[in-house]
Scaffold this active site. Structure first.
Site, PDB file in Angstrom:
ATOM      1  N   ARG A  78       0.846  -1.217   0.000  1.00 34.16           N
ATOM      2  CA  ARG A  78       0.000   0.000   0.000  1.00 34.16           C
ATOM      3  C   ARG A  78       0.873   1.257   0.000  1.00 34.16           C
ATOM      4  O   ARG A  78       0.597   2.229  -0.690  1.00 34.16           O
ATOM      5  CB  ARG A  78      -0.952   0.017   1.205  1.00 34.16           C
ATOM      6  CG  ARG A  78      -1.635   1.378   1.364  1.00 34.16           C
ATOM      7  CD  ARG A  78      -2.867   1.380   2.251  1.00 34.16           C
ATOM      8  NE  ARG A  78      -2.738   0.643   3.466  1.00 34.16           N
ATOM      9  CZ  ARG A  78      -2.042   1.028   4.543  1.00 34.16           C
ATOM     10  NH1 ARG A  78      -1.387   2.180   4.549  1.00 34.16           N
ATOM     11  NH2 ARG A  78      -1.979   0.266   5.624  1.00 34.16           N
TER      12      ARG A  78
ATOM     13  N   TYR B  79     -16.206  15.834 -15.907  1.00 36.68           N
ATOM     14  CA  TYR B  79     -16.727  14.454 -15.882  1.00 36.68           C
ATOM     15  C   TYR B  79     -17.829  14.302 -14.812  1.00 36.68           C
ATOM     16  O   TYR B  79     -17.678  14.788 -13.686  1.00 36.68           O
ATOM     17  CB  TYR B  79     -15.552  13.501 -15.619  1.00 36.68           C
ATOM     18  CG  TYR B  79     -15.960  12.087 -15.366  1.00 36.68           C
ATOM     19  CD1 TYR B  79     -16.655  11.361 -16.329  1.00 36.68           C
ATOM     20  CD2 TYR B  79     -15.669  11.460 -14.156  1.00 36.68           C
ATOM     21  CE1 TYR B  79     -17.040  10.051 -16.083  1.00 36.68           C
ATOM     22  CE2 TYR B  79     -16.045  10.154 -13.916  1.00 36.68           C
ATOM     23  CZ  TYR B  79     -16.734   9.454 -14.890  1.00 36.68           C
ATOM     24  OH  TYR B  79     -17.122   8.168 -14.654  1.00 36.68           O
TER      25      TYR B  79
ATOM     26  N   ASP C 238      -7.474  17.886 -15.199  1.00 36.24           N
ATOM     27  CA  ASP C 238      -7.745  16.501 -15.572  1.00 36.24           C
ATOM     28  C   ASP C 238      -7.333  16.358 -17.034  1.00 36.24           C
ATOM     29  O   ASP C 238      -7.958  16.929 -17.927  1.00 36.24           O
ATOM     30  CB  ASP C 238      -9.236  16.190 -15.369  1.00 36.24           C
ATOM     31  CG  ASP C 238      -9.548  14.717 -15.603  1.00 36.24           C
ATOM     32  OD1 ASP C 238      -8.861  14.095 -16.441  1.00 36.24           O
ATOM     33  OD2 ASP C 238     -10.490  14.205 -14.978  1.00 36.24           O
TER      34      ASP C 238
ATOM     35  N   LYS D 192      -7.964   5.165 -19.418  1.00 38.61           N
ATOM     36  CA  LYS D 192      -8.206   5.635 -20.779  1.00 38.61           C
ATOM     37  C   LYS D 192      -6.926   5.538 -21.625  1.00 38.61           C
ATOM     38  O   LYS D 192      -6.404   4.463 -21.765  1.00 38.61           O
ATOM     39  CB  LYS D 192      -8.773   7.062 -20.709  1.00 38.61           C
ATOM     40  CG  LYS D 192      -9.929   7.221 -19.675  1.00 38.61           C
ATOM     41  CD  LYS D 192     -11.082   6.325 -19.977  1.00 38.61           C
ATOM     42  CE  LYS D 192     -12.328   6.470 -19.132  1.00 38.61           C
ATOM     43  NZ  LYS D 192     -12.265   6.650 -17.719  1.00 38.61           N
TER      44      LYS D 192
HETATM   45  N1  PLP Z   1     -11.849  11.953 -15.422  1.00 38.75           N
HETATM   46  C1  PLP Z   1     -12.358  11.825 -16.651  1.00 38.75           C
HETATM   47  C2  PLP Z   1     -12.188  12.939 -17.641  1.00 38.75           C
HETATM   48  C3  PLP Z   1     -13.057  10.676 -17.017  1.00 38.75           C
HETATM   49  O1  PLP Z   1     -13.579  10.573 -18.253  1.00 38.75           O
HETATM   50  C4  PLP Z   1     -13.217   9.635 -16.049  1.00 38.75           C
HETATM   51  C5  PLP Z   1     -13.947   8.407 -16.379  1.00 38.75           C
HETATM   52  O2  PLP Z   1     -14.562   8.288 -17.421  1.00 38.75           O
HETATM   53  C6  PLP Z   1     -12.672   9.806 -14.769  1.00 38.75           C
HETATM   54  C7  PLP Z   1     -11.991  10.975 -14.489  1.00 38.75           C
HETATM   55  C8  PLP Z   1     -12.833   8.753 -13.732  1.00 38.75           C
HETATM   56  O3  PLP Z   1     -11.982   7.672 -14.020  1.00 38.75           O
HETATM   57  P1  PLP Z   1     -12.234   6.160 -13.592  1.00 38.75           P
HETATM   58  O4  PLP Z   1     -13.436   5.680 -14.341  1.00 38.75           O
HETATM   59  O5  PLP Z   1     -10.957   5.476 -13.977  1.00 38.75           O
HETATM   60  O6  PLP Z   1     -12.470   6.133 -12.121  1.00 38.75           O
END
Ligand code: PLP
Length: 393
Positions: A59, A112, A184, A209
């Site tokens: 961890r 998001y 992000d 992604k």
């Molecule tokens: N940030 C963005 C721009 C996203 O598109 C997503 C998920 O689609 C996330 C954060 C969250 O990621 P996760 O699904 O890996 O938890």
């Protein structure tokens, strides 16, 4: 492709590619393994009494995860990174580590849906105040930002309308207001945008992604611009227990080796598809920053190293029209997520952004007629033919 010109710390595209491919290659001193071994062990033997080795408990630290953190920090131009178990745990880590009760966060009104849900839910519990604004810089943003928020949460290009936010401008303002800027960078990856070079303090990724790129890992990362922030985030990552699993880290490290090559094909395909959709009579509107008609085109050209491979478009006839198109597609799978080698299609109103209420969706411009594509690396002729016949029908 354009090149970033903001400062001297930029990595040349060729150098970026080589660093990504060669991350931790031949670093194994015991056997000379070319590909670094996967260390699944939860715990590590002490060398002797009161003498731990570099790693003592997974961890807190793990050799496989450490390789991944090092290359992600390197590619983003950061001082350090925490690899987390998902993109959402990366978001949660930033909020827990950097925001105290009573402080304010200004966030993109179209960030998001999961990030919005977390921000709203923690704000409802009194953990902080959150204000959502259009970060493409309307008056309300500047008024709110003048209240010196602790964090400004940027997502550019935004999901799903691909709005482009001027990161350097927001960072310059944040410095004078004493705020931290979090970007992000999931939609572009460091291959196409490096927010720290533009002045950001923290970068967040859903590595699920483009960084992993094969839709077989859920993971995340937080990258800090300074050693102090990296230390703080690392401490909280261990304290909260949000760090990523070794096997996931191993796969993501493998995915990153092909990031540059994948992104090139993703983007080449996306340009062709955006132009194809733009000229199709059954399509009402196409949202793609690479189109000169996109309001953020000039800024994207300046700020990014490419336009990415996410495209949204509107069709006639609302949800019924969307249903007709997505049910006829053969090479675009109807699924959440993005950034994998395979093409995906999503209906934001009922899928990715269903956690936003209808009024917030409307304010963010996300209509029921909107379809989002994550363009994969299949043969672009097949993808265009597939879209053409789905739209024709
Ligand atoms: N940030 C963005 C721009 C996203 O598109 C997503 C998920 O689609 C996330 C954060 C969250 O990621 P996760 O699904 O890996 O938890």
């Amino acid at each position: 492709m354009t090149t970033l010109t903001q400062n001297d710390t930029e990595i040349r595209p060729a150098e970026f590619t080589t660093r990504a491919v060669r991350a931790a290659i031949a670093s194994d001193l015991e056997h000379g393994a070319v590909v670094p071994p996967l260390h699944l062990s939860a715990t590590f033997a002490f060398e002797s009494f009161a003498k731990p080795r570099t790693f003592d408990y997974t961890r807190s630290g793990n050799p496989t995860r450490a390789h991944l953190a090092a290359i992600i920090a390197d590619l983003e131009g950061g001082a350090g990174a925490v690899v987390t178990s998902s993109g959402m745990s990366a978001v949660a880590l930033v909020l827990q580590a950097l925001v105290k009760p009573g402080e304010m966060i200004v966030a993109a009104h179209d960030c998001y849906g999961g990030t919005q849900r977390l921000l709203r839910s923690l704000a409802a519990r009194g953990q902080f105040e959150v204000v959502f604004t259009d970060l493409t810089c309307d008056d309300y943003f500047w008024q709110t930002a003048a209240r010196s928020p602790r964090l400004i949460w940027v997502e550019t290009p935004s999901n799903p309308l691909l709005r482009i936010t001027d990161v350097a401008r927001i960072c310059a303002f944040a410095r004078s207001a004493g705020s931290l800027v979090v970007v992000d960078n999931t939609f572009l990856s460091p291959a196409l945008q490096r927010p720290i070079e533009l002045g950001a303090d923290v970068v967040v990724h859903s590595t699920t992604k483009y960084l992993n790129g094969h839709s077989d890992v859920v993971g995340g990362a937080v990258i800090a611009a300074t050693p102090e922030l990296a230390q703080e985030l690392g401490w909280w990552g261990n304290c909260l227990g949000v760090t990523g699993a070794p096997f996931d880290s191993y796969l993501t490290l493998r995915g990153i080796r092909t990031l540059s090559a994948r992104i090139r094909i993703h983007e080449d395909n996306a340009r062709v598809i955006a132009a194809f959709l733009d000229s199709n009579d059954a399509v009402r509107h196409v949202y793609y920053p690479g189109l000169s008609s996109h309001p953020g085109h000039a800024l994207a050209k300046r700020q990014q190293l490419g336009f990415g491979a996410m495209i949204s478009f509107e069709v006639e006839d609302g949800v019924a029209g969307v249903k007709r198109v997505v049910e006829r597609l053969r090479h675009f799978t109807l699924a959440e997520s993005l950034g994998g080698v395979e093409s995906l299609v999503a209906h934001p109103a009922t899928m990715t952004h269903a956690s936003m209420d209808a009024a917030s969706r409307e304010r963010a411009g996300i209509s029921d007629s909107l379809i989002r594509l994550s363009v994969g690396i299949e043969a672009v002729e097949d993808l265009c033919a597939d879209l053409g016949s789905a739209l024709e029908a």
